[in-house]
Motif scaffolding. Structure first.
Motif, PDB file in Angstrom:
ATOM      1  N   LEU A 105      12.139  41.783 -67.822  1.00  0.00           N
ATOM      2  CA  LEU A 105      13.455  41.987 -68.430  1.00  0.00           C
ATOM      3  C   LEU A 105      13.320  42.608 -69.822  1.00  0.00           C
ATOM      4  N   GLU A 106      12.321  42.155 -70.573  1.00  0.00           N
ATOM      5  CA  GLU A 106      12.078  42.744 -71.892  1.00  0.00           C
ATOM      6  C   GLU A 106      11.687  44.213 -71.764  1.00  0.00           C
ATOM      7  N   ASP A 107      10.898  44.536 -70.731  1.00  0.00           N
ATOM      8  CA  ASP A 107      10.537  45.939 -70.486  1.00  0.00           C
ATOM      9  C   ASP A 107      11.774  46.791 -70.206  1.00  0.00           C
ATOM     10  N   CYS A 108      12.833  46.147 -69.695  1.00  0.00           N
ATOM     11  CA  CYS A 108      14.085  46.856 -69.384  1.00  0.00           C
ATOM     12  C   CYS A 108      15.105  46.722 -70.512  1.00  0.00           C
ATOM     13  N   ALA A 109      14.631  46.398 -71.706  1.00  0.00           N
ATOM     14  CA  ALA A 109      15.470  46.324 -72.913  1.00  0.00           C
ATOM     15  C   ALA A 109      16.486  45.187 -72.868  1.00  0.00           C
ATOM     16  N   ILE A 110      16.178  44.122 -72.115  1.00  0.00           N
ATOM     17  CA  ILE A 110      16.992  42.911 -72.115  1.00  0.00           C
ATOM     18  C   ILE A 110      16.277  41.879 -72.974  1.00  0.00           C
ATOM     19  N   HIS A 111      16.991  41.301 -73.928  1.00  0.00           N
ATOM     20  CA  HIS A 111      16.376  40.321 -74.829  1.00  0.00           C
ATOM     21  C   HIS A 111      17.311  39.119 -74.997  1.00  0.00           C
ATOM     22  N   GLY A 112      16.739  38.038 -75.487  1.00  0.00           N
ATOM     23  CA  GLY A 112      17.528  36.841 -75.735  1.00  0.00           C
ATOM     24  C   GLY A 112      17.514  35.841 -74.598  1.00  0.00           C
ATOM     25  N   HIS A 113      16.834  36.167 -73.490  1.00  0.00           N
ATOM     26  CA  HIS A 113      16.760  35.247 -72.362  1.00  0.00           C
ATOM     27  C   HIS A 113      15.599  34.277 -72.553  1.00  0.00           C
ATOM     28  N   GLY A 114      15.561  33.247 -71.713  1.00  0.00           N
ATOM     29  CA  GLY A 114      14.474  32.278 -71.765  1.00  0.00           C
ATOM     30  C   GLY A 114      14.258  31.653 -70.405  1.00  0.00           C
ATOM     31  N   LEU A 115      13.316  30.716 -70.335  1.00  0.00           N
ATOM     32  CA  LEU A 115      12.950  30.072 -69.070  1.00  0.00           C
ATOM     33  C   LEU A 115      13.265  28.584 -69.137  1.00  0.00           C
ATOM     34  N   LEU A 198      -6.724  32.368 -65.244  1.00  0.00           N
ATOM     35  CA  LEU A 198      -5.640  32.106 -66.178  1.00  0.00           C
ATOM     36  C   LEU A 198      -6.153  31.546 -67.505  1.00  0.00           C
ATOM     37  N   ASP A 199      -5.756  32.193 -68.588  1.00  0.00           N
ATOM     38  CA  ASP A 199      -6.058  31.728 -69.938  1.00  0.00           C
ATOM     39  C   ASP A 199      -5.025  30.662 -70.287  1.00  0.00           C
ATOM     40  N   MET A 200      -5.429  29.397 -70.245  1.00  0.00           N
ATOM     41  CA  MET A 200      -4.482  28.307 -70.400  1.00  0.00           C
ATOM     42  C   MET A 200      -3.821  28.304 -71.778  1.00  0.00           C
ATOM     43  N   ALA A 201      -4.580  28.591 -72.805  1.00  0.00           N
ATOM     44  CA  ALA A 201      -4.004  28.597 -74.157  1.00  0.00           C
ATOM     45  C   ALA A 201      -2.952  29.688 -74.294  1.00  0.00           C
ATOM     46  N   GLN A 202      -3.242  30.880 -73.753  1.00  0.00           N
ATOM     47  CA  GLN A 202      -2.285  31.976 -73.813  1.00  0.00           C
ATOM     48  C   GLN A 202      -1.052  31.668 -72.964  1.00  0.00           C
ATOM     49  N   PHE A 203      -1.288  31.069 -71.798  1.00  0.00           N
ATOM     50  CA  PHE A 203      -0.166  30.683 -70.937  1.00  0.00           C
ATOM     51  C   PHE A 203       0.753  29.713 -71.655  1.00  0.00           C
ATOM     52  N   GLN A 204       0.181  28.694 -72.283  1.00  0.00           N
ATOM     53  CA  GLN A 204       0.983  27.703 -73.003  1.00  0.00           C
ATOM     54  C   GLN A 204       1.793  28.365 -74.119  1.00  0.00           C
ATOM     55  N   GLN A 205       1.160  29.298 -74.823  1.00  0.00           N
ATOM     56  CA  GLN A 205       1.846  29.997 -75.907  1.00  0.00           C
ATOM     57  C   GLN A 205       3.003  30.850 -75.374  1.00  0.00           C
ATOM     58  N   ASP A 206       2.735  31.576 -74.284  1.00  0.00           N
ATOM     59  CA  ASP A 206       3.762  32.432 -73.693  1.00  0.00           C
ATOM     60  C   ASP A 206       4.961  31.603 -73.225  1.00  0.00           C
ATOM     61  N   TRP A 207       4.669  30.454 -72.601  1.00  0.00           N
ATOM     62  CA  TRP A 207       5.764  29.609 -72.119  1.00  0.00           C
ATOM     63  C   TRP A 207       6.548  29.023 -73.293  1.00  0.00           C
ATOM     64  N   ARG A 208       5.837  28.549 -74.293  1.00  0.00           N
ATOM     65  CA  ARG A 208       6.502  27.919 -75.441  1.00  0.00           C
ATOM     66  C   ARG A 208       7.490  28.877 -76.104  1.00  0.00           C
ATOM     67  N   GLN A 209       7.138  30.152 -76.169  1.00  0.00           N
ATOM     68  CA  GLN A 209       8.006  31.142 -76.797  1.00  0.00           C
ATOM     69  C   GLN A 209       9.320  31.324 -76.057  1.00  0.00           C
ATOM     70  N   ARG A 210       9.342  30.983 -74.761  1.00  0.00           N
ATOM     71  CA  ARG A 210      10.531  31.236 -73.939  1.00  0.00           C
ATOM     72  C   ARG A 210      11.168  29.960 -73.392  1.00  0.00           C
ATOM     73  N   ASP A 211      10.662  28.810 -73.792  1.00  0.00           N
ATOM     74  CA  ASP A 211      11.087  27.527 -73.253  1.00  0.00           C
ATOM     75  C   ASP A 211      12.453  27.134 -73.827  1.00  0.00           C
ATOM     76  N   VAL A 212      13.511  27.195 -72.996  1.00  0.00           N
ATOM     77  CA  VAL A 212      14.855  26.902 -73.497  1.00  0.00           C
ATOM     78  C   VAL A 212      15.109  25.399 -73.631  1.00  0.00           C
ATOM     79  N   LEU A 213      14.237  24.556 -73.062  1.00  0.00           N
ATOM     80  CA  LEU A 213      14.404  23.105 -73.166  1.00  0.00           C
ATOM     81  C   LEU A 213      13.666  22.517 -74.356  1.00  0.00           C
ATOM     82  N   LEU A 214      12.700  23.224 -74.897  1.00  0.00           N
ATOM     83  CA  LEU A 214      11.806  22.677 -75.917  1.00  0.00           C
ATOM     84  C   LEU A 214      12.584  22.122 -77.113  1.00  0.00           C
ATOM     85  N   GLY A 215      12.314  20.843 -77.431  1.00  0.00           N
ATOM     86  CA  GLY A 215      12.916  20.215 -78.597  1.00  0.00           C
ATOM     87  C   GLY A 215      14.362  19.805 -78.414  1.00  0.00           C
ATOM     88  N   ARG A 216      14.846  19.810 -77.152  1.00  0.00           N
ATOM     89  CA  ARG A 216      16.245  19.462 -76.904  1.00  0.00           C
ATOM     90  C   ARG A 216      16.343  18.145 -76.145  1.00  0.00           C
TER      91      ARG A 216
END
Length: 261
Positions: A105-115, A198-216
């Motif tokens: 979606l980011e490649d298609c110029a869509i931003h602001g979404h999350g997982l 799979l690079d677990m540290a990179q995976f965790q970082q990538d998910w954290r950046q898009r996690d819409v539940l984090l801290g809620r």
């Protein structure tokens, strides 16, 4: 009234893929209508096959829920993939697929979404898409289903029982579905090819950046339990971590989760 959009075309999708992605794929099958692209991939697909349909008559989401699938406006995509051997971290596949979709979606110029754990794409608190994985007999083969609301207008989704949005509503104009499918396949195949390493540290970082539940504060329905606590990310098994007010922690493998208002 439905927006006029271009039909899905295998040749146009292939034209936009790089050589590594093309080598990893088998055939791209496009149908005017199917009961379910996942079902076709389960019953008739082979490793590397991609199945697309302009419309689904029996689209499915998690826990057997119906996925609203009007004709000619959205993306209903399934791919059958084979692992040899089965990766130890296979439970992360749904989350990794979500990351691939978010990147596309980011490649298609869509931003602001999350997982939203475990397998939904969200934008501004509204559902934009979902992912459904199904094993083919054994865990060595899996069908990955992706549904995205692309050019669906509000009146077309009147029967959907939760807040939802579409890429056209976000972008303010129709989105070219062949371009979007190519972007999804490009990102997904790259992640599938590297999944066993799979690079677990990179995976965790990538998910954290898009996690819409984090801290809620969330409410989770797991089996017969209703749990309320603070969503605190995911662990290396892809489980949702919830912290409770008494200091205890629970890791959930499967649950329906909503944000507490």
């Amino acid at each position: 009234m439905l927006p006029i959009t271009e039909p899905l075309q295998a040749s146009e999708i292939r034209r936009q893929l790089d050589s590594a992605t093309l080598l990893a794929l088998n055939d791209i099958h496009v149908f005017p209508e199917l009961d379910s692209t996942n079902r076709w991939a389960l019953q008739q697909g082979v490793c590397g096959d991609v199945c697309l349909a302009e419309q689904q008559s029996a689209g499915r989401g998690r826990r057997g829920r119906q996925w609203q699938s009007p004709s000619g406006v959205n993306v209903y995509l399934s791919i059958r993939w084979c692992f040899t051997p089965v990766p130890e971290h296979l439970p992360l596949l749904s989350l990794v697929t979500g990351l691939a979709v978010a990147e596309a979606l980011e490649d298609c110029a869509i931003h602001g979404h999350g997982l939203k754990w475990p397998n939904d794409v969200y934008y501004d608190g509204k559902k934009l898409g979902g992912i459904l994985l199904e094993a083919v007999g054994s865990l060595e083969q899996v069908v990955i289903g992706i549904g995205l609301n692309v050019n669906m207008l509000p009146e077309a989704g009147a029967e959907i029982d939760q807040p939802w949005t579409s890429l056209q509503q976000i972008a303010g104009k129709p989105v070219e579905r062949n371009v979007l499918v190519s972007a999804v396949l490009q990102r997904l195949l790259k992640r599938l090819r590297g999944f066993s390493r799979l690079d677990m540290a990179q995976f965790q970082q990538d998910w954290r950046q898009r996690d819409v539940l984090l801290g809620r504060q969330v409410q989770a329905f797991s089996g017969t339990e209703t749990l309320q606590g603070l969503a605190s990310g995911i662990n290396n098994q892809g489980q949702l971590i919830i912290n409770f007010s008494d200091g205890s922690i629970r890791n959930l493998s499967s649950a329906d989760v909503s944000v507490r208002m």
